[in-house]
Each structure stands twice: as C-alpha cells, then as structure tokens.
Write a protein that holds these residues in place. Structure first.
Motif, PDB file in Angstrom:
ATOM      1  N   VAL A   1       0.845  -1.200   0.000  1.00  0.00           N
ATOM      2  CA  VAL A   1       0.000   0.000   0.000  1.00  0.00           C
ATOM      3  C   VAL A   1       0.873   1.240   0.000  1.00  0.00           C
ATOM      4  CG1 VAL A   1      -2.085  -0.961   1.112  1.00  0.00           C
ATOM      5  CG2 VAL A   1      -0.147  -0.269   2.513  1.00  0.00           C
ATOM      6  N   ALA A   2       0.516   2.221  -0.811  1.00  0.00           N
ATOM      7  CA  ALA A   2       1.252   3.474  -0.850  1.00  0.00           C
ATOM      8  C   ALA A   2       1.011   4.222   0.455  1.00  0.00           C
ATOM      9  CB  ALA A   2       0.795   4.310  -2.048  1.00  0.00           C
ATOM     10  N   SER A   3       1.795   5.266   0.668  1.00  0.00           N
ATOM     11  CA  SER A   3       1.659   5.981   1.927  1.00  0.00           C
ATOM     12  C   SER A   3       0.272   6.609   2.059  1.00  0.00           C
ATOM     13  CB  SER A   3       2.754   7.050   2.033  1.00  0.00           C
ATOM     14  OG  SER A   3       2.917   7.696   0.790  1.00  0.00           O
ATOM     15  N   ASP A   4      -0.396   6.828   0.932  1.00  0.00           N
ATOM     16  CA  ASP A   4      -1.746   7.366   1.024  1.00  0.00           C
ATOM     17  C   ASP A   4      -2.788   6.251   1.097  1.00  0.00           C
ATOM     18  OD1 ASP A   4      -1.477   6.352  -1.444  1.00  0.00           O
ATOM     19  OD2 ASP A   4      -2.019   8.167  -2.548  1.00  0.00           O
ATOM     20  N   GLY A   5      -2.333   5.045   1.245  1.00  0.00           N
ATOM     21  CA  GLY A   5      -3.281   3.943   1.486  1.00  0.00           C
ATOM     22  C   GLY A   5      -3.758   3.200   0.250  1.00  0.00           C
ATOM     23  N   THR A   6      -3.493   3.743  -0.940  1.00  0.00           N
ATOM     24  CA  THR A   6      -3.925   3.025  -2.147  1.00  0.00           C
ATOM     25  C   THR A   6      -3.081   1.775  -2.325  1.00  0.00           C
ATOM     26  OG1 THR A   6      -2.432   4.358  -3.457  1.00  0.00           O
ATOM     27  CG2 THR A   6      -4.744   5.041  -3.382  1.00  0.00           C
ATOM     28  N   PRO A   7      -3.697   0.697  -2.741  1.00  0.00           N
ATOM     29  CA  PRO A   7      -2.930  -0.533  -2.945  1.00  0.00           C
ATOM     30  C   PRO A   7      -2.021  -0.405  -4.177  1.00  0.00           C
ATOM     31  CG  PRO A   7      -5.216  -0.861  -3.592  1.00  0.00           C
ATOM     32  CD  PRO A   7      -5.144   0.538  -3.068  1.00  0.00           C
ATOM     33  N   ILE A   8      -0.822  -0.988  -4.084  1.00  0.00           N
ATOM     34  CA  ILE A   8       0.142  -0.947  -5.208  1.00  0.00           C
ATOM     35  C   ILE A   8       0.245  -2.350  -5.769  1.00  0.00           C
ATOM     36  CG2 ILE A   8       2.491  -0.392  -5.879  1.00  0.00           C
ATOM     37  CD1 ILE A   8       2.652   1.347  -3.346  1.00  0.00           C
ATOM     38  N   PRO A   9      -0.280  -2.599  -6.944  1.00  0.00           N
ATOM     39  CA  PRO A   9      -0.285  -3.974  -7.454  1.00  0.00           C
ATOM     40  C   PRO A   9       1.121  -4.448  -7.846  1.00  0.00           C
ATOM     41  CG  PRO A   9      -1.205  -2.460  -9.087  1.00  0.00           C
ATOM     42  CD  PRO A   9      -0.907  -1.634  -7.875  1.00  0.00           C
ATOM     43  N   TRP A  10       2.058  -3.467  -8.211  1.00  0.00           N
ATOM     44  CA  TRP A  10       3.399  -3.881  -8.670  1.00  0.00           C
ATOM     45  C   TRP A  10       4.352  -4.154  -7.523  1.00  0.00           C
ATOM     46  CZ3 TRP A  10       1.955  -4.266 -13.416  1.00  0.00           C
ATOM     47  CH2 TRP A  10       1.055  -3.328 -13.980  1.00  0.00           C
ATOM     48  N   ALA A  11       3.894  -3.949  -6.300  1.00  0.00           N
ATOM     49  CA  ALA A  11       4.839  -4.074  -5.195  1.00  0.00           C
ATOM     50  C   ALA A  11       5.015  -5.528  -4.802  1.00  0.00           C
ATOM     51  CB  ALA A  11       4.355  -3.250  -3.991  1.00  0.00           C
ATOM     52  N   MET A  12       5.963  -6.202  -5.425  1.00  0.00           N
ATOM     53  CA  MET A  12       6.334  -7.559  -5.084  1.00  0.00           C
ATOM     54  C   MET A  12       5.140  -8.500  -5.016  1.00  0.00           C
ATOM     55  SD  MET A  12       9.208  -6.697  -2.265  1.00  0.00           S
ATOM     56  CE  MET A  12      10.264  -8.004  -2.769  1.00  0.00           C
TER      57      MET A  12
END
Lengths: 365, 365, 365, 365, 365
Positions: free
Chosen positions: D321-332
């Motif tokens: 999750v980014a610092s603003d809470g949105t999920p990051i699909p590319w993060a591992m």
C-alpha cells in the motif's frame, strides 16, 4: 636415482685397497664365471668356480672371453691381481661400481668402464657398470646384474661364419661396446613416447596429471646424459688410441659407435630442451587458467555485489513512524512508491547490462 | 616431431647387418632408379629396375648421377655392397634414416648424410635424410620421399652451357649440397612470419591464442637447429678435406654453402632468443592482466562489503518490545530516528568516497 | 626487425646467379656512382652513369674510391664481374643484402661485408649492409641507403694534410671500417638511456608502461649483438691476415677498431644482463603488487563476511507464534532481549578487533 | 658461508708482507708442531715448540712429515722463510686462508693449496684450507682446524709393510691429496640424502617446509663446486708436471684422484640440475595449488552470489500500500503468489544445477 | 652505473684525434703533475705545471714515476705525443676513459689500461680508469679522480729499505697493478655483507624491502665482473709477455696478482649465483604468501557464503496469505515450525563443521 652409488672407500683408506664399503653383505661369493674360448673353427664354453682355475689363453691360437656375472667379491679381484698383474687401483674401480665411464691404459691391458642403462620391470631407468679388461687375445667382462644382456652376442658367436668368430678380441670388445651403447636406444624411444604423450596432455587438456611425470622424465634425461657424455669422450679416445691389441680395421666400427653416441647425445639434449619448453607451456597454461578463474570471479562479484547491496537497502526496516508516533517522511519513501519495485528492477537490470557492456569492451567476456 | 625416427637396429645386432627394423613393411621394393649420364656434349637419362643392371661409368669420360627415389630395401643396398664395394656400416646408415648429418670417408668414396628440411601441406616442418655417395665420376643420391626436390637441378642440367654440364661429379655434389642447405631458407622465412605475427598478437591484444603456436615455433626451431649445427660442421670438414674426387676450384662454392649455414644458424639462434623473449612478454602480460582483474575485484569487494553489512544491520528485526511487552529503548532506535534513513545513505556515500580516494591514492583506480 | 631480409635465391638456383629475388622491383637502376681519385697532392670527384665508363686506376700512382650509392641491380654487378674479374658468388652476396658480416679473400681482391646499424627517424634501429671491395689501390663501397654516412670521410679527405690523403687504399678501407664500427656507439648511448629510464620506472613507480618498451630494447640488443659478434671475428681475421694490399702500419688502427668492437660487445652483453634483471624485477614487483591486492581483499572479506552473516541471522523472520497460534519460545528470542541489539554490536566489534589483531600478528596489516 | 673469508691484506700492502688482517687475535701462537720421520724400517714422532728447533732432514736417508696443526702466526712463517728459503708471497697465501685451490712451483719446492670440505656438528658444510709444502724428502702440512683429519694416515703409517712407509715424500703427498679429495664423498652422500628427501616432500605432500632447506642445499652445492673445479685443474696440472721430487710411479695414483674429482664434479653438476628441477616443480605445484584455491572460491562465489541476491530480492520491504493507502499492485506481487516460495526454490535449484553443469563442462569440478 | 661513459669520438672522426667529446668542459686544465724520482739511496718529489718542463729520466741511473692526477686535457696529451713519441691512438684511449681493461705494446713502451673500482661516500660502486705508461725506467700514471689512492705506495716508498726503492720501474708497475687489483677486495667484502643480510631478510621475515636492494647488488656484481674478466686476461698476457722493461723476477708478483683476480672472479660468479638463488627464493616465498592469502579468503568465503545464503532465505517476506486473503501453506512454513530457528542453527553449524573437516582433509587448514 640421483646417480650416487655410495660405493666409495672412506676418506683416508689406502688407495687400491680392495674393500667393499659394506663387507660381508649378501653380495659376496655369487660371481659366476663363464669362459668362452673360440677360434674360427672351434668354440668351447666352460664354467668355473674360481678364477685361479681358469687356464690362461695360449697366445695367438684362440680368443678367450671370461664373463664374470653377478657382483664380484674383493677375494675374486685379488686373484685377478695375482694372475693378470693388474694394478690394484683398477681393480678397486671394478669393485666400487659408481665409476664414471672411462678408459685406463696399462701395459698390455686396457680397462674400460662403461655404464649400461636399462629399464626395470616397473619402468624405472637404471644404470649398471660394465667393466671390461681387454688384452691381445682376451676380454674379461664384469657385469653385476642383468646377465641376459650378452645373450645376443653369445647367439651370434654360435655361427662359425659370424664376424665375431672370424676376428680377435678387439672385435669382441667392439661388439660388447656396441651392445652397451645401443642399449640407450630403447630408452630414448620410451622417453620419446613419454614426452610426446606429456606434451599432448599439456597442450590439449588438463595437464595436472602430467606434472610429476614431466619431472621424472627430466630426471631420467639427466641420468642418461651423465652416462652418454663421458661415454662419447671414451670412444673418442679409443679411436685415437695406440694399443697393441687393437687392429686398424676396427676403426669403422668404433666410429660407428661414436656416431651412435653423438646421435644419442643430440637426442637427449633436444629432449631436455623440449621438456623445458613443455614445462614453460605448462606454467603459462596454468597461469592462463587461473586468469580465467579470477576473471569469472571478478565478473560475478562485480555484477552481484552492487545488486545484493541494492536489495539489501530495501530490506532495511526504517520505520515510517518515529517512536513517538510522528510520521517520518524520509524513512524509505521508495517503499511506498507505486512503481518502486519495478523501478528497482529497472535499476538492477540497468546496472547488470552496463557491467556486461563494460566487460565486453574490456574483452573479459 | 621430436627427431627420433625409431629406425635403429636392436641392441646386440651385428653392426652393418642390413636389417630394417620393421622388415616386410610397405616400404620395400619401391625404389625407383633413374640414372643420368652426361658429358658437356651429351646427356642421357635411363630408368632401371635393379641396381645390378646399371652399367658402371667408364672412367673420366662421363659423369654418372644415380638417383634412388623412394625408400630403399636391404636387398637393393646389398647389391651396392657387391657392386661398389661399400662398407656395410655405411649402407646401414643409408637404410636407417635417423642419422645425424655427417661425412664418412672411405677409399675412393665419400658418403655424405644430410637432412633436408621441408614443409608439409599442412604446414608442419619435417626433415628427410638425403644420403649421397660421391666418387671420382659418380654421385649416387638416396632420397626416401619428396622426389620433386631435384627438379631444379635436372632442369639446369638440360642446358649444355650450364656449369653443371661443364663440370665433374664434385660440382654435381656441390649443387646437391647447395640445394639441400638452401631448403632451410623458405622455412626460416615462414618461421620469421610466424614469430612476427605471434609477437604482434602478444604485444597488442589477446595473446591466449598465440600460446600453442609459440610453443610449436620453438619446437620447429629446435628441429632446424638440430639439422643445421652438424651440417655446418660437415661442410667445414669438407672444405678442409683431402679427397681425390674434388677439385680445388670447388672451394668457393663450398665456402658459400658454409656461409649460408652459418647465416641460418645465426637466424635460428636469434629466433630462439626472440621466441624466448616473446614468451617472457606473454607471461608478464598475463600476470599484468590478472593483477588488473584482482584489483577490480578487490576494489568492488572493498566498497560493497561494508555497504552490504550496513544495510544488513538495518534489516535486523530486533523488536522494540520485549516478549513480556516492555519497551526496549536500545533495540535499533536508529530505525525510528527522523533522519535515520538519510543518515545511513550519508554514511554509505561517505564510506564509498573515502574508499575511492584511498584507492586513487594507491593508484589502484 | 628480426634480421631476416628475404633476399635469398630460391633453393636450386645456380650459385652465383645474379638474380634479385623480386626482379623488376623499384630498387633497380638507381645506383649512383661517384668516383674519388686522389693522391696526396690532387683529388678529383666524378660521377658516372655506368660502371663500364669508370676508367680503371693506374697502378700505384693514385688511389680510387668508387662509391656505389643506392641499391645495385644485377646488371651493374655483371659489369663488375667483367671489369674486375670478381667471382660471381661474391657479387651475389653484394646483391642479396642479408649477409652475415664476413671477409672473403680472392686473388688480389678482398671483399668485406659489414653491417651498419643506424637509428631511423622514428627511433627504430635498422642495419644496412655495406659491401667493400678492396685492392691494392682501389676501394669500391656499396651502400644501399643512408648515403650521407660517408660524409665525414669525404670532408676529412678534402684536406691534403689528412692522413687519408697521405695513405693508400688500406687506410681508406680502415677509415670506412672505423666509421661503420663506431656507428654502434650512438645506438648504445640511446639504449643506455632507454634502459636507465625503464629501470627507474620499474624501481620507483607504475611499471606497466615500461613492459613493451623493455621488450623492444631487448630485441634491439639482440640485433646489435648479431651484428657485433661476427664483426669482431672479421676484424680479428683482418689483423692476422696476409694480403698484399695492406701495410703493416695499419695494424694499430685495426687493433683500435677491434678494441671498439670488443668494448661494444661487452656493453651489449652487460645491457642484456641488466635488461634481464629489470625484467625479473618487474615480474617480482608485479607479484608483490598482486599480493597486496589479494591481501586487502582477504582482510576485507574475512572481516565483513562474518559480520554480514550475523546481521543476516537477525534479519530472519522466524515467527514467535506457530501457524496454529501457539507461541514458540525458541524462535529468535534474542530479538526480544533487552540488550539484544547492543550485544550484537558488541559481538561484531569483538570479531572485528579479533580479526585485526590476528592480521597484525600475521603482518598482513 | 658465501666463501669469502675476509683474510686479505688491505690494498696497497707490500705483497708478501706476512701480516694477518686482525693481528694479535686469539689465533696466534697456538700452532702445534708434530714431526714424523720415517724410513721403511724406522719411524719416530716428535713434538717441537719452535720450527727453528726442527732438524732438517738428511737427504735421501729418511722422509720427514712436519705437521703444523692450528692457525699459524706470521712469526712461525717467518722462520720457514729463513729455514726453507720459501718466497714470502707463498707464505702469505698460507697465512691468509681464503685461497683458491692452486699449485705453485718454486725451485726444489712445490706449494699446494687445497680446500678440505667438512661437516660441522650442526650439519653445516665448511671448508678449511690445507697448505702443503712438498720437496724431495719432506712434506710440511698446515691445517688450521679439524686436526683429527690426518689420523687415518698416521694409523696406516704405523705398519712397516704399508705402501706409505715403503715410499718417499711424493707418495705421502699423494696420500694427503687423496684424503682431502675423498673428504667430499661423505658430503655428497649427505647432499644426496637431502635432495632425495626434499624431492619426495615436494612431489608428494606439503612442500612449504622444504623451501628453505632446498635453498640451503643449493648454496652448499655452490660451495662444493667452488672447491672442486679448481681442485680438478690442480691435479691435472700435477699429472702433467715436471718436478724432481715426484716419481713416475705416482701417476696412476694422481690419475685416481683426478678421476674422483671429475666424478664428484659430475655429481655436483647433476645435483645442481636436480635441485633446479625440484625448485621448478615446487613453483608449479604452488601455482597448481593456488589455482585450485581460486577455482573453489570462484565456484562457491558464482553459485552463492546469485542465490544470495535472489533471497535478498524477496527480503525487500516494498509496501503493498502506498503511503496514502492506495494498494500498489506492482509491489512484489510474487510474495503473495500461492506457489511463490516453492517457485523461488525451484529457480535457485535450477541456477545451482546449471552452474554445476557449466563448471563440470569447463572441468572446474 | 651501466658502465657506459659516453666518452667516445663521434663516428667518422679521424682515429687518434685527441678530441674530448664535450670540449671546453670543466674538466680541462686541472691536471696536477707530481714527479717522483728515486734510486735506492735518494728520492725526490717535484711538482710541475707542464709536462714539457719535466726532465726526462737519465737512462738506468734512476726510476721516474710521473703521476698525472685529475682529468687530462687533449693539450697535455699532445705534449706526451711529442715528448715520448706515443701513438696518438693510445693517447686517445687515455683521454676517453670508457676503455675496457687492456694492454697495448709499443716499441719501448707498454700502455696498460685498468679499471679501479671504489665505493663512493653514498655507498655506490664506481669504477675509474687508471692508465699506465711503462718503460724501462719510467712509469706514468693517469688517474682522473680518487687521488688519495696511491698514498700507501708513496708511504712505502719513503723507506729506503722497501722493495719498491730497491727495484726498478717494473716493480713499481707491479705495485700499482697490485694496488688496483686488490681494491676490489673491500668491495667484495661489502657485497658479501649485503648479500648475507638480504638473504637473512628473505629467508626469515618480510622480504619486500630487500627487493630493490637485491637488484642493486646484482647490478654491482655485473659492474665488478665487467672489470675483473678483462683484467684477468690482461695480467695473463703480461705474464706471458716479452718486454724489455720487465725482469723475470717480477713473475711471482704478477702471478700473485693473477691469483687474486681469479679468486675475485670466483667470488663474483659465486655471488651472482647466490643472488640469483635468493631472487628465486624471494619469488617462491611471495608465491607461497599469496597462496596463503588466497586460501584464507577461499576458506572464509566457502564457509560464510552458504551461511549468508541460508539466513537470507529466512529473511524473505513471503506472505502466508495471498493478496485475496486465502492462506498459502507453502509460504515458508519453516518460519512457523516450533524448532525452525534451532534447526537452522543446527544446519548452519553442520555446514560449517563439514567445511572445516573438508578443508582439514585437503590440508588447507
């Protein structure tokens, strides 16, 4: 193997004293005496137990070949001194078999000390001393071991039409000399094979196994060389000699022996140079191989160390909140970027590609 | 390739016995006999099947050149013994072609054994033995292979105005000697090219490919050297000889051959030294290259190992709370500092810069 | 550069045939003929186009110096054969300029072949063949290039009081010999400078740049050596010669040339030994430098590998609760110790200090 | 150990001045004089304090052997000059014991300087100078240390039937020469043992311990060689000498000594070559061993560095999750795959197997 | 330092022209002339400004020693030519001080060129040329520097009872020769000390500091050798000479000088071999040391790389729940085993022990 036989009289011993260094050893008393008497028409072989019982040859009528097989004892040599009136210094050299090939001239007698190189059953190269006493119508041969050596001569002697039977002691002497000199040929042949196989191994594939073998061949060449050089000198002196027992018609035969020795020395020296060259080649191949290893290591380390460092960075646990709960914006914000992970991969692929290009340029890959 | 031909009589064989070591081999019976008879006015070429059928030359009126091509059989040589009354030891040396270059003088005849170096189609350097029997008005030449060698001589002989036709057997002998000696020139030229190309490779670029090639050249120089040294000695002896078949006017020609040999030996020795120097250069380049690799490896490892350690430290999972729930203030408080992450980067950049400065000072970069 | 000039007749060519190996090349027809005739009182310089037009010297009255500049063609040499009655073998050696320094004696004529070493504008060392024909009152000199060489002689000859003018052809010959021999001095001086600068580089600082240069110097020493040794022998033979064209009063001058050559050979041999010593030094410095690199690498790796392992241990994620929720007391309890983190640092500092002490003891630091 | 004895007169000293370099040292005044007078029938041994008190031998009737044990002082030598009329240059050479073996002939006297090699109790090889003055019926022997050397001679002399008693001073001289020459045999025997044990160590096991020992043996061979070569030359000169004090019947004995020396030189030269060969072998074994180490290192690093990198990748903390809470699909996303962990193991096993196959192909394993 | 003095006439200069290469340098005009005249009864020392003012010696009545100190100018030598009628080639060799030791015989005069080796205050070894002109009752000595050299001679000359005063010019010449020859002894002593200290350093401890020093010693041995070999030859020629100025009674003295030179050459050659041996030893020690470093590195890396990999594995963050929340049983279940952490330690300890056993077997530890 180093050519040192330990058969020397202790310093201060009276020169010419017939004392074996280890007296009473198993070596004594085993000498076999076989006497061949021949003229062109007749030939008789007798065996004796004591040298004193051997009847001395009647002058000119026949040629006598006294073969002493096995190690001689001082006692036997003492009898020779009495019977043949040989200088005790010469007899001492027959007893102590570590002599350098040489020829000693006494009145009416010539003593020749030769080295016979031969291959043992285990493939080692050994040298035995063959001592010859030559006079007008007699040859006495001493050989400590390897008795079957003279077999070809005895066989040739059977035929009344052979040149051996038709000639006197000087031709018999030459036949013995020729036999001993030519014994180095099979050894050279084996060394030639050895060197060629070692060379092939070193040039084409894994050379480590060849190293001890190469060292051994170099050692054997040294031994052979130590035999051949003085032997050449010896034959050279025989050619330009002045003896009453040797006819001028022997000259081409001695010259032939001389040519053989020179040819052998040529080969030995060439082999030594070749073996040296192979050793150099081995060293440089080894160095080249190490270079390759080190280069692989360097390339791998240079590529993966930075990558491992990068992934290590993003394995750190810096907390986005301080211990008092306030958020820390500088604490690894990359971890929260949307494309943080793909960007790290891009960075790492970029570094790898850069390294590979760099190493290609340096011709390390 | 090592110069050992394995054509020796087994030790103990009667010297002068005309026995080929592998009798009955494919080598026998293929000898071609071509006889050239010439005076200044006439020249006739005949082919014979048996040496016994060759009519012996009439003294003084003409010169006869008997060319024996291909390997000779003992039977053929036996005929020579009968016809020309040649010592069997000499004939043995014609049969066993592993002789060192030498000259043997017999009454009315001189035997010269020479080595002819030549390049095979695959680029290898071989040597063939050429045996010459020279007398007052006859030359017999034995050459086991490479028959086309004498073509230039036969061509020159066609012309009645050539010095060959106007002179006797001694000039023919010289022409053969000259031909054989000069055959080393094209080989030296090729070796010269080889050495120069190897040297260029080693000095400028990747030398690994040149290593085996360099070893081969050194081997070939050894072979050539083994041919040339005794050949020089041989010609030297011919110049200071006393033969009835050779006129004083041949001297400048022999001297010319001698000069050629000395010049070749000079070249061979120089090449050997140069090849040795190139080998040294190769070794030191290799060592220099390894040094570079190791240095790169050391620099990379010295920079990245501490960095990887540092990021490893902050990847540790020490818990800020003990298992009983009490907070642990010593448990990696840096992770919660506001500027912890940037400080770590600063530290790592500092270490890197320090290392680079250090290596620059040491001239490793 | 290897001293092989490729100017040899193909094997089988009639000896003495004046055939250039690449006939019709640009080399032909450019020979300049300059003839100096002098007595003590007079001196005349003429240029001719053809050798046949040069009037032969009147016996005893004057000395003639025929200078042949530039490459000679077979045709020009053919004229010499006719006019001076020179043996064609000698002329062949003038044509093919790859001769070893030597002296050939013919009736009334002496031919001397010398090598003149010189430095090209690019700093390379070359050798040119100077051929001299010397007779009672004539010297013919052939020099293929580098024509300005004889300028100092021509200058000295201008003065009627010079010893050159007061003496006959033998002194002129000596002056030429002296000039050619002494031409090695400036080359030795340059090599001396080269060696000293290379040595300084290798002893004090980064030697890599010096490697190719060192190899070149060794090559040049080889070339010089190949010129000087036969030249010494040649002058030695001239001193102990018996010629009609050379007076006894020339002896001190020839002796002087001889001493110069011996001195040069001494220098060349010393330089060769020094260059070899520098090469050894280079190798050992290189080895020492690599040793340092490897040692740094080993020290760094030995210190940081254990540390990185330790921090890796505490970066493991063993869970304190099993997947079924029961707590696991063995799961990295250190992470929850109060002083876990400081203890790890203590451990790591301890290891580092221990390593450093260890390496100090081993003298690696 | 390097053979330099520092016993030379300072440059500019009057030659023949009997000055010890360190006068007044402990060496003076300790000379013991023992005189043996013998005929075939009688023998008397006396000790004297001063050389002047020794009665000179009556000509022809008896033989006198004056033994000077211990270091001689200049004063003692001065007495010799007066009594025996010996040239002071010769006496200087007796005093300064760093002489090369040599023989000096004066009228009625011959001076022989020999080197006696011996082994100290600690196993070191030393050489002592033995100086002999020989005349018609007298031998004077000087030996600075190792007095017990002559014991075997004195023992043999006891018996009236010994050849020593029956002969004159020339045979006594020979007996001394023989004794000194033969003293190299036990040393050669020890060196032979040393070399064989070193060779075995180097060929079979850890050779490091053998290195200093090998260097020592090479040094000792140098020392022995420096003694033997001039000694050979010396005896050769004695054989072809013309002295009044030496009978022709001594010749076989001198010849025997000569043969011993030649045999020893042969051995020393062979040992030197063998020791050189062992050194080469050592170097190449060392290089082979390093190669193995480096190869192991490279294989280990090449296998584990990529693996460590891979596990490092999945130890990264990229947040899903980014610092603003949105999920990051590319993060591992691999971390959340069902078979992510087994797949990583598969990947790593694949890489390892690939590497092993690669190294097997390259014959590194 | 390389023995090249750059004092040669440019090529093409008239031989015997007394031209210094750098005319007008500071060297000119500083020659000091000191003349000693002595008979057994009287001795007078005078100083002159010009050589022309020196009165020539009255035949037979007295001996004159003209000492030329400092560099000589061409002008001074020109005077010698006039006064003593010396050949200008000889004078040229006095001027250009780079001569090889040699002896030149002229009618009534002998010129001897010697090299005097000496040690500068900074410890460097230099050689100066000493030129001697010797006639019946006169010696002229030229020495460019190091004037105090002859002091011992002048001191000995003060005493009327010295052999110098009682003898003629030939003994004075010998005294000078002896002085110059013996000057190499202190240098050999220093080199001996140097070599022994270097050897000790290389054998026992850190040899790096000894490398440049070893190279320097080898260079100095080369210089000394270049002086000694021709000097030996020179004295040998003097012994077998035929001069009118030298009495037969000088022979033992010349022989003594000759022995000294031979002894020195022996030492120099031995030192060269020893220095070569030390260099070999250095190289092999260096190689052994590198081997140790590499082995330590390999052992450390081989042990810690697998361990670091293992801890890296359990530092991976594979999630036990997929992104859609389903539990993933394959995601690092070891992390949740009860004995996971101890088992990992067991594994790692097992690997370490295994490695250590492996390396012990290979004798790497």
């Amino acid at each position: 193997m180093t050519g040192f036989t330990k058969q020397y009289s202790p310093p201060g011993t009276s020169p010419g004293a017939l004392v074996r260094r280890d007296p009473g050893s198993a070596l004594d008393g085993q000498t076999q005496i076989e006497v061949v008497r021949y003229t062109q028409d007749e030939m008789r072989v007798d065996r004796y137990d004591e040298i004193a019982m051997v009847p001395m040859p009647d002058v000119q009528s026949e040629t006598v070949w006294i073969q002493m097989h096995g190690p001689v004892s001082p006692a036997v040599l003492e009898q020779f001194r009495t019977v043949l009136n040989i200088h005790s210094l010469a007899l001492e050299d027959i007893l102590n078999t570590g002599q350098r090939p040489k020829v000693d001239e006494y009145e009416g007698l010539t003593l020749v000390f030769l080295k016979l190189p031969w291959i043992t059953e285990t493939g080692e190269i050994k040298t035995s001393q063959v001592s010859l006493i030559v006079s007008n119508n007699m040859v006495v041969s001493f050989i400590p071991d390897h008795d079957e050596l003279f077999e070809p001569l005895r066989a040739r002697m059977q035929s009344p039409s052979s040149r051996l039977r038709q000639s006197d002691s000087s031709y018999l002497f030459h036949a013995l000399l020729d036999l001993i000199v030519d014994h180095a040929f099979p050894i050279l042949e084996r060394l030639d094979d050895d060197i060629q196989s070692i060379e092939e191994t070193v040039m084409n594939s894994d050379p480590n196994s060849a190293l001890n073998q190469l060292h051994t061949v170099r050692r054997e060449l040294l031994v052979l060389r130590k035999v051949l050089w003085p032997q050449r000198e010896l034959i050279g002196r025989l050619i330009s000699r002045e003896n009453d027992w040797v006819g001028k018609d022997l000259d081409p035969y001695l010259k032939d022996c001389y040519d053989h020795t020179v040819q052998m020395i040529d080969l030995v020296e060439t082999y030594r140079e070749i073996a040296g060259g192979i050793f150099d080649l081995y060293l440089s191949k080894e160095s080249k191989r190490m270079n390759e290893s080190v280069r692989v290591l360097t390339v791998i380390a240079t590529i993966f160390m930075p990558l491992t460092f990068i992934v290590g960075v993003y394995g750190m646990n810096f907390s986005a909140v301080a211990s008092d709960g306030t958020p820390i914006p500088w604490a690894m914000p990359e971890l929260h970027w949307s494309f943080g992970y793909p960007l790290v991969w891009l960075l790492m692929i970029g570094i790898t590609v850069g390294m590979i290009v760099f190493f290609k340029r340096k011709r390390w890959l």
